[in-house]
Design an enzyme around this catalytic site. Structure first.
Site, short mmCIF file in Angstrom:
data_model
loop_
_atom_site.label_atom_id
_atom_site.label_comp_id
_atom_site.label_asym_id
_atom_site.label_seq_id
_atom_site.Cartn_x
_atom_site.Cartn_y
_atom_site.Cartn_z
N HIS A 24 48.72 -14.70 9.50
CA HIS A 24 48.84 -13.31 9.95
C HIS A 24 47.49 -12.71 10.35
O HIS A 24 47.33 -11.50 10.39
CB HIS A 24 49.51 -12.47 8.86
CG HIS A 24 50.93 -12.89 8.60
ND1 HIS A 24 51.63 -12.54 7.46
CD2 HIS A 24 51.80 -13.63 9.34
CE1 HIS A 24 52.86 -13.07 7.51
NE2 HIS A 24 52.97 -13.73 8.64
N CYS A 59 39.88 -8.21 21.09
CA CYS A 59 40.42 -7.60 22.30
C CYS A 59 41.73 -8.29 22.64
O CYS A 59 41.80 -9.51 22.70
CB CYS A 59 39.43 -7.75 23.46
SG CYS A 59 40.15 -7.22 25.04
N CYS A 94 37.32 -2.47 24.79
CA CYS A 94 36.56 -3.72 24.68
C CYS A 94 35.28 -3.61 25.49
O CYS A 94 35.29 -3.14 26.63
CB CYS A 94 37.41 -4.88 25.19
SG CYS A 94 36.49 -6.42 25.42
N ASN A 104 54.92 -16.64 -9.17
CA ASN A 104 55.11 -15.25 -8.75
C ASN A 104 55.55 -14.42 -9.95
O ASN A 104 56.32 -14.87 -10.78
CB ASN A 104 56.18 -15.18 -7.64
CG ASN A 104 56.03 -13.97 -6.75
OD1 ASN A 104 54.98 -13.77 -6.13
ND2 ASN A 104 57.04 -13.15 -6.69
P1 NAD Z 1 54.85 -9.24 -0.83
O1 NAD Z 1 54.24 -7.93 -1.12
O2 NAD Z 1 56.14 -9.28 -0.11
O3 NAD Z 1 55.07 -10.04 -2.17
C1 NAD Z 1 54.06 -10.15 -3.12
C2 NAD Z 1 54.65 -10.83 -4.34
O4 NAD Z 1 53.59 -11.12 -5.24
C3 NAD Z 1 55.65 -9.95 -5.08
O5 NAD Z 1 56.86 -10.67 -5.23
C4 NAD Z 1 54.98 -9.71 -6.44
O6 NAD Z 1 55.90 -9.77 -7.51
C5 NAD Z 1 54.00 -10.82 -6.55
N1 NAD Z 1 52.77 -10.50 -7.28
C6 NAD Z 1 52.03 -9.38 -7.19
N2 NAD Z 1 50.93 -9.48 -7.95
C7 NAD Z 1 51.00 -10.70 -8.55
C8 NAD Z 1 50.13 -11.39 -9.45
N3 NAD Z 1 49.00 -10.85 -9.89
N4 NAD Z 1 50.51 -12.62 -9.86
C9 NAD Z 1 51.68 -13.17 -9.42
N5 NAD Z 1 52.50 -12.58 -8.56
C10 NAD Z 1 52.16 -11.36 -8.12
O7 NAD Z 1 53.73 -10.09 -0.09
P2 NAD Z 1 53.86 -11.28 0.98
O8 NAD Z 1 54.94 -12.20 0.58
O9 NAD Z 1 52.49 -11.76 1.17
O10 NAD Z 1 54.35 -10.53 2.32
C11 NAD Z 1 53.77 -9.32 2.70
C12 NAD Z 1 53.03 -9.33 4.02
O11 NAD Z 1 52.01 -8.34 3.97
C13 NAD Z 1 52.30 -10.59 4.32
O12 NAD Z 1 52.54 -10.89 5.64
C14 NAD Z 1 50.81 -10.28 4.16
O13 NAD Z 1 50.12 -10.73 5.28
C15 NAD Z 1 50.70 -8.80 4.22
N6 NAD Z 1 49.80 -8.21 3.18
C16 NAD Z 1 48.57 -8.77 2.97
C17 NAD Z 1 47.73 -8.25 1.99
C18 NAD Z 1 46.39 -8.89 1.79
O14 NAD Z 1 45.84 -9.47 2.72
N7 NAD Z 1 45.84 -8.87 0.57
C19 NAD Z 1 48.13 -7.15 1.22
C20 NAD Z 1 49.39 -6.59 1.47
C21 NAD Z 1 50.22 -7.14 2.46
ZN ZN Z 2 38.31 -7.68 26.34
#
Ligand code: NAD
Ligand code: ZN
Length: 244
Positions: A118, A126, A151, A217
């Site tokens: 992602h 850009c 850009c 998880n």
């Molecule tokens: P999600 O929020 O859908 O799921 C996160 C999961 O992690 C939840 O089920 C939760 O129970 C679990 N969780 C939270 N803290 C935890 C811990 N300390 N230990 C174990 N489990 C834990 O996240 P996803 O599946 O990554 O999907 C969300 C989308 O949002 C993704 O595409 C991601 O790119 C983006 N996102 C990224 C970030 C980041 O870069 N840090 C933050 C938020 C969202």
């Molecule tokens: Zn450009």
């Protein structure tokens, strides 16, 4: 102590780790779907809307700078560090991540072993010519006119180097992630609700290809029933126990 997880990792020839927002919550970055997560506060901006309206682009950048003010201090936690050790030991061949926070790279994993499905929010790109721009430049220019700058190379639209909902997936990363997934004999999903596709397809591909599947998880996921092992616990402590 040899836990079932440690035993699976010890016995595996090649491990792929797949991470979601949950691995970074212990670094202080909220996830989307936990109670109080980002999802509940801000509806995501779809790619089409970003493209269609300058007003939406201003809103997207404003949110981005607000997030950076809140999370700029985030550092890799025990979970990131444990994965980095496993990469260093040659046990883990690649980390496929849905995260955009750059924390796997900051934990010391070489960039070519981190596959970002992602994208990455620590720089801008850009949308027309693909050239990279640093956030400091965008922020300074934004500060002057309350709008993102064009850009510098081609005048095109700048966006963080992330993949928004509605935006096409990065081809090269998808292909590398698939190759890694097919090459492993143990696939470990950490901190992902496993509901965002196509990313969430990789654990299924691994399983169908005969690999073992572990899900670490806090909460149950819809894929628990196809996993060989489910650990409903904190990612940091669980992973740290693998590399004493
Ligand atoms: P999600 O929020 O859908 O799921 C996160 C999961 O992690 C939840 O089920 C939760 O129970 C679990 N969780 C939270 N803290 C935890 C811990 N300390 N230990 C174990 N489990 C834990 O996240 P996803 O599946 O990554 O999907 C969300 C989308 O949002 C993704 O595409 C991601 O790119 C983006 N996102 C990224 C970030 C980041 O870069 N840090 C933050 C938020 C969202
Ligand atoms: Zn450009």
């Amino acid at each position: 102590m040899t836990t079932p997880l440690k035993q699976l990792v010890d016995e595996a020839r090649q491990v792929v780790v797949f991470t979601g927002a949950g691995i970074s919550t212990e670094s202080g970055i909220p996830d989307f779907r936990s109670p109080g997560g980002l999802w509940t506060q801000n509806k995501p901006i779809y790619f089409q809307d970003f493209m269609a309206s300058e007003e939406t682009r201003i809103e997207a950048w404003r949110r981005k700078f607000n997030m950076d003010d809140a999370f700029a201090k985030a550092r890799p936690n025990a979970g990131h560090m444990a994965i980095a050790r496993l990469v260093q030991q040659g046990k883990v061949s690649a980390v496929i991540t849905q995260n955009i926070d750059n924390l796997h790279q900051e934990s010391g994993i070489p960039a070519d072993k981190v596959i970002e499905l992602h994208g990455n929010t620590t720089y801008a790109k850009c949308l027309d010519c693909g050239s990279r721009h640093e956030l400091e430049f965008v922020r300074a220019a934004f500060g002057e006119v309350n709008a993102p700058p064009p850009c510098r190379a081609c005048g095109g639209i700048l966006k963080t180097a992330t993949i928004s909902f509605g935006q096409s997936m990065p081809q090269g990363e998808m292909m590398r992630a698939e190759a890694e997934t097919l090459g492993c004999d143990l696939f470990i999903a950490v901190g992902s609700s496993l509901v965002v596709y196509p990313a969430a397809g990789f654990p299924i591909i691994a399983k169908q290809n005969g690999s073992g599947l572990v899900i670490i998880n806090r909460e149950p996921t819809e894929m628990d029933e196809i996993a060989d092992l489910v650990v409903n616990d904190e990612a940091g402590a669980t992973l740290a126990a693998l590399v004493p």
